[in-house]
Every structure is written in C-alpha cells, then in structure tokens.
Design an enzyme around this catalytic site. Structure first.
Site, PDB file in Angstrom:
ATOM      1  N   ARG A  21      -7.505 111.513  33.866  1.00 15.30           N
ATOM      2  CA  ARG A  21      -7.606 110.670  32.660  1.00 15.30           C
ATOM      3  C   ARG A  21      -8.840 109.775  32.654  1.00 15.30           C
ATOM      4  O   ARG A  21      -9.192 109.201  31.632  1.00 15.30           O
ATOM      5  CB  ARG A  21      -6.337 109.824  32.501  1.00 15.30           C
ATOM      6  N   ARG A 342     -37.743  92.060  41.822  1.00 11.89           N
ATOM      7  CA  ARG A 342     -37.295  93.348  42.355  1.00 11.89           C
ATOM      8  C   ARG A 342     -37.168  93.279  43.878  1.00 11.89           C
ATOM      9  O   ARG A 342     -37.548  92.289  44.495  1.00 11.89           O
ATOM     10  CB  ARG A 342     -38.242  94.439  41.885  1.00 11.89           C
TER      11      ARG A 342
END
Ligand code: UD1
Ligand code: CA
Length: 489
Positions: A21, A342
């Site tokens: 599901r 970063r």
C-alpha cells in the site's frame, strides 16, 4: 533501576511483509520518518532494552532490509522468511534462526511502528515478567477496531483469545480492545507452542495470536496490558498514515525540546529529527527543519525558514533563512539571510557568511567574513579576513578542483575572482575587479584590471542622436562641437 536485564530477553522484529500500500519501490519499513527509517525507530527502542538477542525477520527485499538492519545493529540476527505464511510462521522462523537455548522472555514487535518507545516496551516486558504469564498482549482500546485482532475476555475479565477481524463473530467485532501486535512470551512456552499453530482460519495463515488459546488450554496465564498512548503501536501502511505518524512523532520531539528549555515560536512549522540535539535557551523561529544529527548549542537562534542537515551550530550563533548540510558554524557566527552552506563548510567563531553566498569545502577562520554575493569553494580563509562583495573562488578548471588559501587579516575587494590553485598572504589586499591568477605575497596589493581610460565625447560621436548623447551634451555643451577622440585620465 539497573539497565542490564534481570532475565534473558530476546526481541523478534517482524519485517518480512511487502507493504504494497506504500506503492513504492522502497520497502515499507525503510521509509523515512523523523530522520530515521521506520524500522530504525523500532530498533532504537528495542536497543534501549539492552536485549540479549535481536532477531529480525526479513522476506521481501531482504537484501535492502537486512543490510539496513545490520548497519544499525551489527549483532542482530537475520531470519529469512521465504514466504509470508503469517505472523506465527514468521516467529517460528525467527526462533529457529535464534538457535538453541532460547530462555527467559521473547518479545515480538513489528518493524513499522515508528512511535514505539523503549520505555513502553520496558514497562510491558516488566509487567509480563511480574505476571509470570506464558503470553502477554500489549493491547489498546481504540475507537475504530476494524482490521485488528480483538482481545476476547471472559466474564472474569481474563483474556481467553485473540480473534482476527475476518474470523470474528458479530459480537466479537464490537470489542474495542485490540491486539497491537506486540506480544511477550515465556520462551519455553513459545518454543513448544509454535509447531502446534495451524492455519485453519479465514486467511489460511499461521496466526501467532493462536498462542493465546494454546496457553489457556494448558492452564497458563495470559494477560493483556492496554497502552495509554495507542499511537505508539500504530503502523504506517500507506503514505497518508506515514505523514500522520510523522506529525505525531514531530510533535513529540518538538514538545520534548520545549520542555528541555528550547523556545520554539511555531511548533507546527518546526521539524526536528529524532537524532538532532538542542541545548537549553536555543530559539527556533518558524519554518525551520533541524535534520539528521544536527547539534545546536546554547543561545543559538535558528530561522526563520532554515534547513540544517547534519550541522553543528555553536553557542550564540545566528542562522537566518539558510540551507546548510554537513556544515559547522562557530560560536557567535552569523549566517544568512539566503545562504547556502554545502558539505565541508567550517565557519569560525564570530565569522560571517552573508546574503546569497554559497560555500563548499571551505574553512573560514574566526572573525572572517564573506558578507555578500559570493561563491567560496575549496578554500581556506584565515582569521579576521574580509572577502569583498561578489567574489568567486574559481575552484574548478573544468578537469580538476583546486584550493585557494587566503591568510589572516587580508582584505580582498569587490568582484574578485580567485583562480585556484592560488595563495594570498597574511595582511594582503586586492583591488576591485581583480582576477588573482598568481600568488599574492603577505602585505601586497594585487591589482589586475588595467588603468581606467575615459574617452572624451565617445557617446556623442558613437551614439549620436540618442537620449544618451543628448543628456551628455546637456551636461557639457562643449561635447556638441566636433573634436577628435581625446583621452582624459
Ligand atoms: C496482526 C495481528 C493482529 C493485530 C495486528 C496489529 C496476527 C495473526 N494478527 O494482524 O491481531 O491486531 O497485527 O497490527 O498476528 N509479517 C511477517 N511475516 C508474515 C506475516 C506478517 O513478517 O508472514 C509481519 C508484517 O511485515 C508486519 C507484521 O508482521 O510487520 C504484521 O503482519 P500483518 O499481515 O500486517 O498482520 P495483521 O493481519 O495486520
Ligand atoms: Ca497490519
């Protein structure tokens, strides 16, 4: 209370089912929630009990699930269930994998209940032991019991059976006390009972819950302990439930940090992963996500609209509208608004990374500043140095990356390009618009743009008849008279 178990404890985590599901190529138990996989949360709770043994039953995508389990818990035992023939069969496979000498208590849990806490499991195991039960059920009273196994009690309130939805009579379906799926067993009883479970039922599966009746038939004790916080035993079967449980989990985490002394202005728009750690007197402003193993020290103010993944933020730092990953921000440093840090960025104490600045693999010293509109890649900037607005650290020559090293207390001017590999010495300076291609010695001023030349009357001659030329003539009527190109310095 001592952390070491008083008796032997084996925990079996069932995770062989497919979880169709979810509609996903990723197995259900591997879906992330609160910064960990679902099964990661379960294993963390299980680990909190310091069990003697953990067996995880894998089936669907066993390589991915098994590999992930071993990463989180290297000494876990993996039991492969080739076909999913039911929870009773799954536990039988686990018991076989556990080997001989299973003793004490066996706890069975599912891999898809991310809200389960170690505390609840520990309490449940303690209640099971205190009752000297053959089987104990962690039950829950729910409004809508549809789909769950019902805990059937007799007139005395004694548990006599668990009946699955599909096998239940109409009256039994009215029962609102459900089996959460978490069960505790006396190991000796379990080993003896498992081979006797049949599959003559509505689903044709081997139901682990049939052990309840087997214990009763043998005159052994079965108890059920309703949990107050039913959400802890809820599984996420689809992505809607995953999001719901995610909200509940986040609410628990954010509330926990507020109780520990963190100010959260808008809990509803604040997301904090399970592994993040915040100190007292941290302030979190709206729209902030603290992800992964992010650590925030005292008096830091984070947000609004900031995402920090696996970052370390120093005491009193201020991080505004920033996206950062694997970055270290020093004490009292200032970052943002609109900064992008970063991996490998280390900003020193009292340093600054300002608006529209991107950094990557950059060590920026104490008190050093990159205040405006810059890209800083593969760089080392010494303490107290100031980088001018609009500076590009050109670290990539199209083939390889190179480093730029700038010394202490240097002052570089606006709109510079540092073509790596290059070094700028301590106390050096650059002029505006400089393209630094060669090293600059300590204390030198580097200038690379040529001297400015002003060509008198250029626009009047080359842009004759335009508004530009007209404006020039209005300012200096002498320009209207013809003359050769002349240079003013
Ligand atoms: C089970 C219980 C039910 C309980 C409910 C709670 C049984 C027979 N029923 O029903 O009483 O109310 O959980 O959610 O135990 N699994 C395996 N191998 C298998 C079958 C299942 O590993 O062969 C794993 C699944 O991946 C899942 C868990 O066991 O994590 C439960 O299986 P599921 O099929 O969802 O059981 P339910 O029918 O929901
Ligand atoms: Ca289920």
């Amino acid at each position: 209370m001592s952390a070491t178990p008083t008796t032997e404890l084996t925990v079996i985590v069932l995770a062989a089912g497919g979880g169709t599901r979810m509609k996903s190529k990723t197995m259900k138990v591997l879906h992330p929630i609160g910064g960990r996989s679902m099964i990661g949360h379960v294993l963390a709770a299980v680990g909190g009990l310091e069990p003697s043994r953990v067996v995880t039953v894998v089936g669907h995508q066993r390589e991915q699930v098994g590999g992930h389990v071993l990463e989180l818990m290297p000494d876990a035992v993996l039991a492969v269930q080739e076909e999913q023939l039911g929870t009773g069969h799954a536990v039988r496979v686990a018991v076989e994998a556990a080997g001989r000498g299973l003793a004490g208590t066996v706890l069975v849990a599912y891999g898809d209940t991310p809200l389960l806490t170690a505390e609840s499991l520990r309490d449940f195991a303690a209640e099971h032991r205190a009752a000297q039960a053959a089987v104990s059920i962690l039950s829950g009273v729910v409004e809508n019991p549809f789909g769950y196994g019902r805990v059937v009690r007799d007139d005395m309130g004694e548990v006599v059976a668990i009946v699955e939805e599909k096998d239940a009579s109409r009256e039994q379906r009215e029962i609102t006390e459900i089996n959460s799926g978490i069960l505790a067993f006396d190991a000796a009883f379990l080993v003896e009972a498992l081979p006797r479970i049949g599959n003559d039922n509505a689903k044709g599966e081997y139901y682990l819950t049939d052990t309840v009746q087997l214990a009763r038939d043998a005159g052994l004790t079965v108890t059920a302990h309703p949990i107050d916080d039913v959400a802890q035993t809820e599984g996420a079967n689809d992505r809607v439930q995953l999001a719901e449980l995610g909200r509940v989990l986040n609410d628990r985490i954010v509330t926990g940090w507020m109780r520990a002394g963190v100010t959260v202005m808008d809990p509803g728009s604040t997301w904090i992963d399970a592994d993040a750690v915040l100190a007292q007197d941290v302030t979190i402003l709206p729209g902030t996500q603290l992800l992964g193993a992010t650590v925030v020290a005292e008096d830091a103010v984070i947000g609004p609209d900031t995402t920090l993944q696996d970052c370390e933020i120093g005491v009193g730092a201020r991080v505004v509208r920033t996206h950062a990953q694997l970055a270290v921000i020093g004490a009292e440093a200032n970052v943002g608004p609109f900064s992008y840090l970063r991996p490998g960025t280390v900003l020193g104490a009292g340093g600054k990374v300002g608006g529209f600045v991107e950094t990557k693999n950059a060590q920026i010293g104490d008190g050093a500043k990159v205040p405006h509109l810059s890209y800083v890649g593969d760089a080392e900037i010494g303490e107290g140095t100031n980088i001018g607005a609009g500076t590009i650290f050109a670290n990539y020559d199209g083939v390889e990356k190179h480093r730029t090293v700038i010394g202490r207390h240097a002052r570089t001017a606006s709109n510079n390009t540092f073509v790596a590999p290059v070094e700028i010495g301590d106390g050096a300076a650059t002029g505006a618009g400089t393209v630094v291609r060669r090293d600059v010695p300590p204390g030198s001023l580097a200038v690379s743009s040529g001297p400015q030349r002003n060509l008198r009357g250029w626009t009047v001659r080359r842009r004759a008849g335009t508004k530009q030329a007209q404006a020039a003539i209005e300012a200096d009527p002498g320009l209207g008279r013809p003359a050769p190109d002349a240079e003013e310095s």
